[in-house]
Motif scaffolding. Structure first.
Motif, PDB file in Angstrom:
ATOM      1  N   LEU A   9       0.806  -1.206   0.000  1.00  0.00           N
ATOM      2  CA  LEU A   9       0.000   0.000   0.000  1.00  0.00           C
ATOM      3  C   LEU A   9       0.841   1.259   0.000  1.00  0.00           C
ATOM      4  O   LEU A   9       0.310   2.366  -0.099  1.00  0.00           O
ATOM      5  N   GLY A  10       2.173   1.102   0.150  1.00  0.00           N
ATOM      6  CA  GLY A  10       3.048   2.265   0.120  1.00  0.00           C
ATOM      7  C   GLY A  10       2.878   3.174   1.317  1.00  0.00           C
ATOM      8  O   GLY A  10       2.982   4.400   1.190  1.00  0.00           O
ATOM      9  N   ILE A  11       2.589   2.599   2.505  1.00  0.00           N
ATOM     10  CA  ILE A  11       2.419   3.402   3.709  1.00  0.00           C
ATOM     11  C   ILE A  11       3.430   2.942   4.747  1.00  0.00           C
ATOM     12  O   ILE A  11       4.083   1.922   4.580  1.00  0.00           O
ATOM     13  N   ASP A  12       3.576   3.722   5.824  1.00  0.00           N
ATOM     14  CA  ASP A  12       4.583   3.388   6.817  1.00  0.00           C
ATOM     15  C   ASP A  12       4.019   3.176   8.216  1.00  0.00           C
ATOM     16  O   ASP A  12       4.764   2.959   9.159  1.00  0.00           O
ATOM     17  N   ARG A  13       2.692   3.274   8.376  1.00  0.00           N
ATOM     18  CA  ARG A  13       2.118   3.063   9.709  1.00  0.00           C
ATOM     19  C   ARG A  13       0.674   2.607   9.591  1.00  0.00           C
ATOM     20  O   ARG A  13      -0.004   2.887   8.610  1.00  0.00           O
TER      21      ARG A  13
END
Length: 797
Positions: free
Chosen positions: A784-788
């Motif tokens: 999803l290309g997210i970090d949290r």
């Protein structure tokens, strides 16, 4: 159990936990004898311990006192006396900080204490180490053994502790605190103090100082040398340590140091020693302040290990820190597009490297210099590339005339050809000359180097109206020679033919050629072409409105990612963005891509242009017409200057859409005409098939004004593509599955995490381990290309 042993490094609350337990749990009236040891005067503390024994068993205690401090000749008798200790009533004897005395006691005496089997006297031994006694010893002797793992606070414990201290932390913040402290109570306490002072959760100096007091000040010179070497690694094996210390086999003293040093755990399954995160931080700071000889020795050995194991970026970072230019230029500096070394772009590091390195060393490594020049070209740093190429040419010219000099000149010509990228017609004669000069395999470009700086879309080589067929022929010639030079069939020329067929509206031919390109790509190590063929298949599925095939190819795109190559995951993300943009799923596109400007200052030119196309396409999808129209003209000009004709054509049509939606039909029509002028000479009709149904007759009008009838395939296919597109958007919006290629299990984990459930809660609901939950979440974040996890709820609404 008559004996309880509590073993953990300082700061884990051992003493506090025992005091609290005895105070709140022990029956009223049970006597507690508490003995403490300190680091100095072991004889005095042994005497004090014997007096505690006397208060429990006067006869035995008196005999122990008379024998004095245990010596080799008396150790067996003392051990036997300890085993005979007895008392009439339930009694507890606590031996606190026993490690200070243990290190000078014989094994016989320690074994007697651990083996004590009295009925009413309970021994509680609080120590930082019980080595060399293994876990099996405690199991055999029926000892209640409490270890560091039992005393650690988990993430939820940390949240509750913070709450008791009047601080509210999220699950993610508690997780970060745990990740660094590993549940070490003293470290958590100091972190809470930082938070109370509004200094955040990043570990501060007080934690480092605590670790220094516990470990560093008590460490021998041999221990400091050992831990300096291993501090550069998160974990080390015995083989690893042997390499770093250059000694085989590993001396017994080293094993002892590893076993007796607090905050180092041994992971039996992996056969590795793992230092605590705070211990590593402290050691790295100490190493940074160490003398030059120590730093050079430690970083040099670490770099050599990384080079041996193929971790070239880490090796480069180590060698760079100590300015070991010979070692740096000996590394295979390939695949450096978007590479980061310690967070710094490779090209930025290389610029300083070229400036600082003595000429005598540089001229010994022309191939390494040529690879750096190639990296400069990739990063669009053409000025630096030209300067370096001139320097290299001088080195080659000063060599004695030989076959090697001729081959090196060919290598120089090969790299210089890429200064013309993406003008394949200018590149082709230079690469042909380079291949003749080299006369075999080249050394600068390897089989693993991603073709064309990671470019997966060969249609980007089309830059001149009316020259598409000639450009395809030029690329075929280039690929033929590169295949000889690198030893692999790349397949990029066949992919170019397939993409050209697609853009000319011949879907059947495009499909046949894409299968051919895919077959060639499977036999090579060129992920660019593999990814390009998957992208083409997905494009065909999209044009045909086939939702299941599109999902399949999106999954295949994920599988094509080569995580060893720095640019590859970013390329996959951009290709995905193309689909999300036209399917109206713009909320799934990462912010950095949505803005249209790469977060990588060293990105190749094709990346920047492609991102500009995404930016105005997303603005169109989100109906942000003012920003679209303000941006489009500059984006088109940049695209034109860089020479990416196909992107320019699409940008013109997007700009036309923006003007059409704001009722500026004449301006919209001028952009349609401009796009047609550039497309028609090569029969590139796909863009008009895609936009025909949404431009209100402007495409038909553009053909009419040129006194040409619109080809039947545009009229028919344009309507079909338009209908399929609408169908695909509806299917995507109705689908329950994210188009990121999430598996069913990943979707379950992501959905529960989005609802605020902890990893422990998710593992309970899904009947999987917490480790499995963490694994799936890492995969979900990557896709999803997210970090949290806090960002999940927005994406999964």
């Amino acid at each position: 159990m008559p004996v309880t042993v509590i073993e953990a490094p300082s700061g884990y609350g051992k003493t506090t936990a025992v005091q609290d337990y005895l105070k709140n749990t022990l029956p009223k009236g049970v006597p507690v004898h508490w003995w403490n040891a300190e680091e100095d005067a072991p004889t005095a503390y042994w005497t004090a311990l014997c007096k505690e024994f006397m208060s429990i068993d006067p006869m035995v205690g008196k005999e122990l006192l008379s024998l004095g401090f245990p010596k080799p000749m008396s150790a067996w008798e003392i051990g036997k006396l300890i085993g005979s200790l007895s008392c009439d009533a339930q009694t507890v004897l606590v031996l606190d900080d026993f490690h200070f005395l243990q290190k000078v006691l014989s094994r016989n005496v320690m074994s007697a204490l651990l083996s004590y089997a009295g009925k009413k006297l309970h021994l509680v031994i609080i120590t930082q180490t019980v080595r060399p006694f293994p876990l099996s010893y405690f199991e055999q002797k029926d000892i209640h053994y409490i270890r560091t793992e039992d005393l650690r606070l988990n993430s939820e414990d940390i949240r509750q502790y913070c709450r008791l201290c009047g601080i509210s932390v999220s699950k993610e913040e508690a997780g970060k605190i745990y990740e660094y402290t590993e549940g070490w109570i003293a470290a958590v306490y100091l972190t809470v103090l930082q938070m109370q002072r509004d200094e955040g959760i990043v570990p501060g100096l007080s934690l480092i100082q605590l670790m220094e007091n516990i470990v560093w000040k008590n460490m021998s010179a041999q221990g400091k040398n050992l831990f300096f070497h291993i501090s550069l690694f998160p974990s080390v094996s015995i083989e690893h340590i042997c390499f770093l210390l250059q000694t085989v086999p590993l001396p017994e003293a080293v094993f002892t140091l590893l076993e007796e040093t607090p905050f180092v755990r041994y992971e039996a399954e992996k056969h590795q020693y793992v230092p605590h995160a705070v211990l590593r931080e402290m050691l790295l700071r100490r190493l940074k302040a160490a003398d030059i000889q120590t730093r050079n020795r430690c970083y040099g050995r670490a770099g050599a290990w990384f080079a041996k194991t193929g971790d070239i970026l880490y090796a480069l970072e180590c060698f760079y820190k100590i300015c070991d230019y010979e070692a740096i230029f000996s590394l295979p500096l390939t695949g450096m597009t978007l590479a980061r070394i310690g967070g710094i772009p490779f090209t930025q590091m290389a610029e300083r490297l070229i400036w600082d390195c003595p000429t005598a060393i540089k001229q010994k490594y022309p191939i390494a210099l040529l690879r750096i020049a190639y990296a400069f070209i990739s990063a669009n740093s053409r000025e630096q590339a030209v300067m370096l190429l001139e320097e290299i040419k001088g080195y080659i010219g000063r060599m004695e005339k030989s076959d090697d000099q001729k081959a090196l000149l060919g290598e120089w010509i090969l790299i210089s050809a890429f200064l013309h990228f993406p003008d394949i017609q200018k590149m082709e004669p230079a690469i042909r000359e380079a291949a003749e000069q080299i006369g075999g395999r080249c050394r600068t470009l390897t089989a693993e180097e991603p073709f064309a700086f990671g470019l997966p879309l060969m249609i980007f080589f089309h830059r001149t109206p009316g020259k598409l067929d000639e450009e395809m022929q030029a690329l075929s010639s280039v690929i033929q020679r590169l295949s000889v030079l690198t030893g692999v069939k790349i397949g990029a020329d066949v992919l170019f033919q397939a993409e050209s067929a697609l853009f000319r509206g011949n879907f059947s031919k495009a499909e046949r050629l894409s299968y051919k390109a895919a077959y060639i790509a499977e036999g090579s190590r060129q992920w660019t072409v593999r990814m390009g063929t998957v992208n083409l298949m997905a494009q065909l599925a999209m044009k045909r409105g086939n939702n299941s095939d599109l999902s399949q190819y999106m999954n295949e795109l994920e599988k094509s990612v080569d995580k060893e190559d720095a640019i590859c995951p970013f390329v996959a993300q951009m290709l995905q963005t193309d689909y999300y943009m036209w399917l109206g799923l713009t909320e799934l596109i990462p912010q950095s891509v949505r803005r249209g400007r790469s977060e990588f200052v060293d990105a190749p030119s094709w990346v920047r242009v492609y991102l500009g196309y995404f930016h105005i396409g997303i603005l169109l999808q989100e109906a942000d017409y003012n920003r679209l129209l303000g941006t489009a003209e500059a984006a088109i000009m940049e695209c034109r200057e860089e020479g990416y004709l196909m992107v320019e054509i699409y940008m013109c049509l997007i700009a036309a859409m923006g003007y059409y939606q704001t009722e500026h039909r004449e301006k919209a029509f001028s952009y349609v005409k401009e796009a047609l002028d550039k497309s028609k000479p090569d029969g590139i009709y796909l863009p008009f098939m895609e936009f025909k149904s949404v431009l209100g007759g402007l495409v038909e009008k553009a053909f009419y004004e040129q006194n040409e009838k619109m080809p039947e395939e545009i009229a028919e296919s344009g309507q079909i593509i338009g209908d399929n597109w609408k169908l695909l958007i509806r299917l995507s919006s109705e689908s329950n599955v994210l188009p990121y290629g999430l598996t069913e299990r990943e979707m379950e984990v992501a959905t529960l995490a989005a609802k605020g459930m902890s990893n422990k809660e998710i593992s309970s609901v899904l009947y999987i381990t917490e480790a499995t939950v963490k694994f799936h979440l890492r995969t979900v974040f990557s896709k999803l290309g997210i970090d949290r996890r806090s960002k999940l709820s927005r994406l999964l609404e």
